[in-house]
Design a protein around this motif. Structure first.
Motif, PDB file in Angstrom:
ATOM      1  N   SER A 297      63.382  54.289  27.568  1.00 24.35           N
ATOM      2  CA  SER A 297      63.892  55.071  26.446  1.00 24.35           C
ATOM      3  C   SER A 297      65.409  54.866  26.372  1.00 24.35           C
ATOM      4  CB  SER A 297      63.535  56.545  26.626  1.00 24.35           C
ATOM      5  OG  SER A 297      64.019  57.043  27.861  1.00 24.35           O
ATOM      6  N   ARG A 298      66.016  55.327  25.293  1.00 23.22           N
ATOM      7  CA  ARG A 298      67.404  54.958  24.987  1.00 23.22           C
ATOM      8  C   ARG A 298      68.379  55.264  26.126  1.00 23.22           C
ATOM      9  NH1 ARG A 298      71.988  57.237  22.237  1.00 23.22           N
ATOM     10  NH2 ARG A 298      73.199  55.589  21.203  1.00 23.22           N
ATOM     11  N   ASN A 299      68.276  56.420  26.730  1.00 28.55           N
ATOM     12  CA  ASN A 299      69.195  56.785  27.812  1.00 28.55           C
ATOM     13  C   ASN A 299      68.598  56.571  29.197  1.00 28.55           C
ATOM     14  OD1 ASN A 299      71.298  57.675  26.036  1.00 28.55           O
ATOM     15  ND2 ASN A 299      70.031  59.477  25.595  1.00 28.55           N
ATOM     16  N   GLY A 300      67.422  55.988  29.228  1.00 31.65           N
ATOM     17  CA  GLY A 300      66.833  55.614  30.504  1.00 31.65           C
ATOM     18  C   GLY A 300      66.067  56.697  31.224  1.00 31.65           C
ATOM     19  N   LYS A 301      65.799  57.811  30.556  1.00 35.07           N
ATOM     20  CA  LYS A 301      65.077  58.892  31.233  1.00 35.07           C
ATOM     21  C   LYS A 301      63.636  58.511  31.512  1.00 35.07           C
ATOM     22  CE  LYS A 301      64.062  63.845  30.918  1.00 35.07           C
ATOM     23  NZ  LYS A 301      64.241  65.092  30.124  1.00 35.07           N
ATOM     24  N   TYR A 302      63.016  57.753  30.597  1.00 36.87           N
ATOM     25  CA  TYR A 302      61.612  57.372  30.738  1.00 36.87           C
ATOM     26  C   TYR A 302      61.451  55.857  30.689  1.00 36.87           C
ATOM     27  CZ  TYR A 302      60.953  62.276  29.366  1.00 36.87           C
ATOM     28  OH  TYR A 302      61.011  63.640  29.289  1.00 36.87           O
ATOM     29  N   ARG A 303      60.386  55.398  31.332  1.00 35.11           N
ATOM     30  CA  ARG A 303      59.950  54.003  31.193  1.00 35.11           C
ATOM     31  C   ARG A 303      58.496  54.017  30.741  1.00 35.11           C
ATOM     32  NH1 ARG A 303      57.410  50.222  34.358  1.00 35.11           N
ATOM     33  NH2 ARG A 303      57.553  51.516  36.236  1.00 35.11           N
ATOM     34  N   VAL A 304      58.212  53.249  29.707  1.00 38.31           N
ATOM     35  CA  VAL A 304      56.873  53.196  29.117  1.00 38.31           C
ATOM     36  C   VAL A 304      56.257  51.833  29.415  1.00 38.31           C
ATOM     37  CG1 VAL A 304      55.534  53.422  26.998  1.00 38.31           C
ATOM     38  CG2 VAL A 304      57.673  54.708  27.263  1.00 38.31           C
ATOM     39  N   THR A 305      55.021  51.842  29.890  1.00 37.80           N
ATOM     40  CA  THR A 305      54.292  50.607  30.206  1.00 37.80           C
ATOM     41  C   THR A 305      52.971  50.593  29.453  1.00 37.80           C
ATOM     42  OG1 THR A 305      55.253  50.283  32.402  1.00 37.80           O
ATOM     43  CG2 THR A 305      53.081  49.344  32.034  1.00 37.80           C
ATOM     44  N   GLY A 306      52.614  49.440  28.917  1.00 36.35           N
ATOM     45  CA  GLY A 306      51.325  49.256  28.266  1.00 36.35           C
ATOM     46  C   GLY A 306      50.490  48.236  29.017  1.00 36.35           C
ATOM     47  N   ILE A 307      49.219  48.549  29.240  1.00 37.25           N
ATOM     48  CA  ILE A 307      48.309  47.707  30.007  1.00 37.25           C
ATOM     49  C   ILE A 307      47.115  47.338  29.136  1.00 37.25           C
ATOM     50  CG2 ILE A 307      46.820  47.586  32.064  1.00 37.25           C
ATOM     51  CD1 ILE A 307      48.696  49.798  33.255  1.00 37.25           C
ATOM     52  N   ASN A 308      46.769  46.071  29.113  1.00 38.49           N
ATOM     53  CA  ASN A 308      45.639  45.584  28.318  1.00 38.49           C
ATOM     54  C   ASN A 308      44.356  45.790  29.116  1.00 38.49           C
ATOM     55  OD1 ASN A 308      43.837  44.267  26.649  1.00 38.49           O
ATOM     56  ND2 ASN A 308      45.078  42.415  26.433  1.00 38.49           N
ATOM     57  N   ASN A 309      43.776  46.961  28.984  1.00 37.23           N
ATOM     58  CA  ASN A 309      42.636  47.371  29.799  1.00 37.23           C
ATOM     59  C   ASN A 309      41.325  47.153  29.048  1.00 37.23           C
ATOM     60  OD1 ASN A 309      40.691  48.737  31.333  1.00 37.23           O
ATOM     61  ND2 ASN A 309      42.137  50.293  32.018  1.00 37.23           N
ATOM     62  N   ASP A 310      40.773  45.948  29.135  1.00 42.56           N
ATOM     63  CA  ASP A 310      39.450  45.630  28.603  1.00 42.56           C
ATOM     64  C   ASP A 310      39.317  45.982  27.120  1.00 42.56           C
ATOM     65  OD1 ASP A 310      37.041  44.395  28.979  1.00 42.56           O
ATOM     66  OD2 ASP A 310      36.029  46.130  29.837  1.00 42.56           O
ATOM     67  N   ALA A 311      40.184  45.385  26.306  1.00 42.78           N
ATOM     68  CA  ALA A 311      40.187  45.516  24.848  1.00 42.78           C
ATOM     69  C   ALA A 311      40.738  46.851  24.361  1.00 42.78           C
ATOM     70  CB  ALA A 311      38.806  45.265  24.253  1.00 42.78           C
ATOM     71  N   ARG A 312      41.282  47.653  25.272  1.00 46.09           N
ATOM     72  CA  ARG A 312      41.985  48.879  24.912  1.00 46.09           C
ATOM     73  C   ARG A 312      43.353  48.839  25.581  1.00 46.09           C
ATOM     74  NH1 ARG A 312      36.767  50.185  26.468  1.00 46.09           N
ATOM     75  NH2 ARG A 312      35.513  51.414  25.011  1.00 46.09           N
ATOM     76  N   THR A 313      44.299  49.601  25.042  1.00 44.82           N
ATOM     77  CA  THR A 313      45.621  49.654  25.657  1.00 44.82           C
ATOM     78  C   THR A 313      45.789  50.963  26.402  1.00 44.82           C
ATOM     79  OG1 THR A 313      46.437  48.402  23.779  1.00 44.82           O
ATOM     80  CG2 THR A 313      48.070  49.303  25.268  1.00 44.82           C
TER      81      THR A 313
END
Length: 659
Positions: A297-313
């Motif tokens: 996120s802009r100020n670094g408070k959060y990190r977001v990760t997306g995983i390609n889990n068997d045709a779903r994210t």
């Protein structure tokens, strides 16, 4: 900024569009095992309402989102007007407001400016993919900020102070994308990086000193580079042997580390860090599937990760300070995609989507309130109970390789009843059909067709071995995966064995033509949506802005100068005399990827066989149909074609048509 795999981009309604957009989702359900028994028909079939294509297209498609800097509203693109325009909606809910009023070219939102009154958006001309960046003013006027008519420009990201933004453009040389920074006080650009090595931009540090790039070698092999704008030095960070992928994702908020994705030593991509001072690398995050992206996120408070889990994210949000995942309340059912976190890190906007419900926009406050739904895009005349949820299945192909697929079974199949079926083939070749909403998919299933979306070998999301398994084998091994899918459909007990057709867009359209030409007795009909017919021409005429992955494409598909014989032999046009089953072709006249002449020639050639051929050309579309009027015409015609030549056709006709 990332280039997507060859023809995967563009067919918005046909594929899940795995792009460089940040797509996220909730925890996915487990995949069905390969040995799972086929679904059984019901002894007494419940009544299911059928809907017209006009009713399906009355559902609104929305995409892209950005939160205003004062957290008052969310910006997004919607085709509510028949073509994509910019809309905004208050975060407290209420009636969306139309911002732009285009009637000819789609508007795809980028961001608000810091004043929250003006917006940036991207648009091209009739699908020609020569995108420009526009500034839209409160008085309704728009200004082209990148006006070179022949140059393609794409937004990269905002500077951290929001006084400028970065974008890439090929105005200097059509083959190369240079990096520019545009000051928002004067809207004058300056050159930041002259790109003469066909590099693809991946990340920019917050202090603007460092740029991270990837260099495609093959579709399975790439390199990582770091450029220092202070010293003007370009450093190669990923010297290696063998096929390994490297892709920069983001710099840490303190500008001390570069986060990048790689599959080094692993089957799936995972997240690593590179320390800019010491050069040391470390593993940041792994998953049993491909990690698709990770960002702060802009100020670094959060990190977001997306995983390609068997045709779903699958989405995960971490608190950066502790590295621990944050606790979220119960989220709406479905995939959570396109997560955006506000500048002050208090709000999160996102979409919820499933295979039987279209995107809806939500906003969530990190203070623990329940997510608020901001849009209602489904046509109220359509009941979700009449639609079908896709189901992950697997089957064995000709050589024992396990092939994942998504099965859509129409409601109301009585015991002993046999339905016509379609194989749905995605674009790419390295694309992936995912469990997202498609009006065309649901329209066909709602009208009685069993649909099996095949993620044949070469599809992304299932590991690097599976992804590379079709290299130089296109129209052969991947086509055999599709033929093997017929055995799975037959095993269900509710599919008519002699009424299985094949439909696909882009590379999937090529697979349709390959199936009809190279396996002329396997499929009863084919629907080709801007598919390649002549690989020699297509690979010789690819757009100049594909220069960064031209060689990688040649190594996967074949080089038209050195592999002409192989490319000739996998081009359906030169074997069109073998096509004997009914064919439908749809094409955008402005398509820069698969030229209109490809469809013109295959249609003319097949007509010589005295085979039923239907051909639709849309003069104001490119590689993908984005205008509702055209989608209604095209999708309605597809169903009419299938009803005539597949559903209602006598068994003998589907076996011998054209002989």
């Amino acid at each position: 900024m990332r280039n997507t795999s060859m023809f995967a981009v563009g067919f918005i309604a046909f594929t899940a569009f795995i792009s460089s957009c940040q797509q996220q989702a909730t925890t996915s359900q487990p995949a069905a095992p390969a040995t799972e028994s086929a679904p059984q028909a019901q002894a007494t079939a419940p009544a299911t309402k059928t809907y017209t294509i006009e009713e399906f297209m009355a559902t609104t498609s929305i995409r892209g989102n950005a939160i205003a800097t004062d957290n008052s509203k969310v910006l997004y693109s919607s085709n509510q007007t028949g073509i994509y325009n910019a809309f905004e909606v208050p975060v407290t809910g209420g009636e969306p407001k139309q911002v732009t009023s285009s009637t000819d070219n789609s508007v795809f939102v980028i961001s608000y400016l810091p004043d929250n009154k003006r917006i940036l958006y991207a648009s091209d001309k009739g699908g020609n993919e020569i995108t420009h960046i526009y500034l839209h003013n409160p008085d309704g006027t728009s200004r082209d900020l990148t006006p070179d008519a022949k140059a393609k420009s794409e937004f990269a990201e905002w500077s951290h102070d929001k006084k400028s933004f970065f974008y890439i453009s090929n105005k200097r040389d059509p083959k190369f994308f240079d990096l520019y920074e545009m000051d928002v006080a004067s809207f004058t650009p300056k050159l930041v990086f002259r790109n003469d090595k066909a590099l693809d931009l991946g990340a920019i540090s917050r202090n603007k000193r460092y740029l991270a790039f990837t260099k495609s070698i093959t579709t399975n092999n790439s390199d990582l580079y770091l450029y220092d704008t202070k010293t003007k030095q370009l450093k190669h960070l990923s010297k290696h042997t063998g096929d390994i992928q490297y892709r920069p994702e983001t710099f840490t908020p303190d500008d001390k580390q570069l986060y990048f994705l790689t599959d080094e030593g692993q089957e799936y991509t995972y997240l690593k860090s590179y320390d800019l001072a010491t050069g040391k690398t470390a593993i940041v995050e792994k998953a049993p599937w491909d990690i698709m992206y990770s960002y702060f996120s802009r100020n670094g408070k959060y990190r977001v990760t997306g995983i390609n889990n068997d045709a779903r994210t699958e989405v995960k949000i971490y608190e950066t300070a502790t590295g621990q995942p944050i606790s979220l309340p119960a989220m709406p059912s479905g995939d959570i995609t396109a997560v955006r976190i506000s500048d002050d890190e208090k709000l999160m906007s996102f979409y919820v989507n499933s295979s039987k419900s279209p995107n809806n926009l939500y906003v969530y406050s990190f203070d623990g309130q329940q997510p608020r739904k901001l849009t209602n895009t489904m046509n109220p005349k359509i009941s979700e109970d009449d639609l079908v949820e896709g189901k992950v299945v697997r089957y064995k192909s000709f050589d024992g390789m396990e092939i994942p697929a998504l099965l859509y079974t129409p409601k109301g199949i009585a015991e002993g009843e046999k339905r016509p079926a379609l194989l749905w083939i995605h674009g790419g070749p390295g694309g992936q059909t995912r469990l997202n909403y498609s009006p065309l998919m649901q329209y066909l299933v709602n009208h009685g067709y069993v649909l099996l979306a095949v993620n044949n070998r070469g599809s992304s999301g299932y590991g690097k071995t599976f992804f590379a398994a079709d290299d130089q084998k296109h129209g052969d091994a991947d086509l055999k995966d599709c033929i093997a899918a017929k055995d799975y459909l037959n095993s269900t007990g509710f599919v008519a064995e002699d009424k299985i057709g094949i439909i696909g867009g882009s590379y999937g359209g090529y697979m349709v033509l390959a199936g009809l030409a190279f396996a002329p007795d396997e499929f009863a009909v084919g629907v080709d949506i801007f598919g390649v017919a002549n690989w020699l021409r297509t690979l010789q005429s690819i757009p100049p802005w594909w220069e960064s992955f031209r060689e990688a494409l040649y190594k996967e598909m074949g080089n038209p100068k050195t592999d002409s014989a192989a490319l000739y032999n996998k081009s359906p046009l030169f074997f069109a005399n073998q096509i004997k089953k009914p064919l439908m072709v749809l094409q955008g006249a402005n398509d820069p990827r698969v030229l209109k002449v490809e469809s013109d020639e295959i249609v003319a050639a097949v007509k010589k066989n005295n085979v039923p051929v239907e051909y639709m050309v849309f003069p104001d579309e490119g590689h993908g149909f984005v205008k509702k009027e055209n989608e209604i015409k095209g999708y309605s015609a597809i169903l009419d074609f299938l009803d005539t030549y597949l559903k209602k056709a006598p068994a003998e006709q589907t076996r011998t048509s054209g002989q």
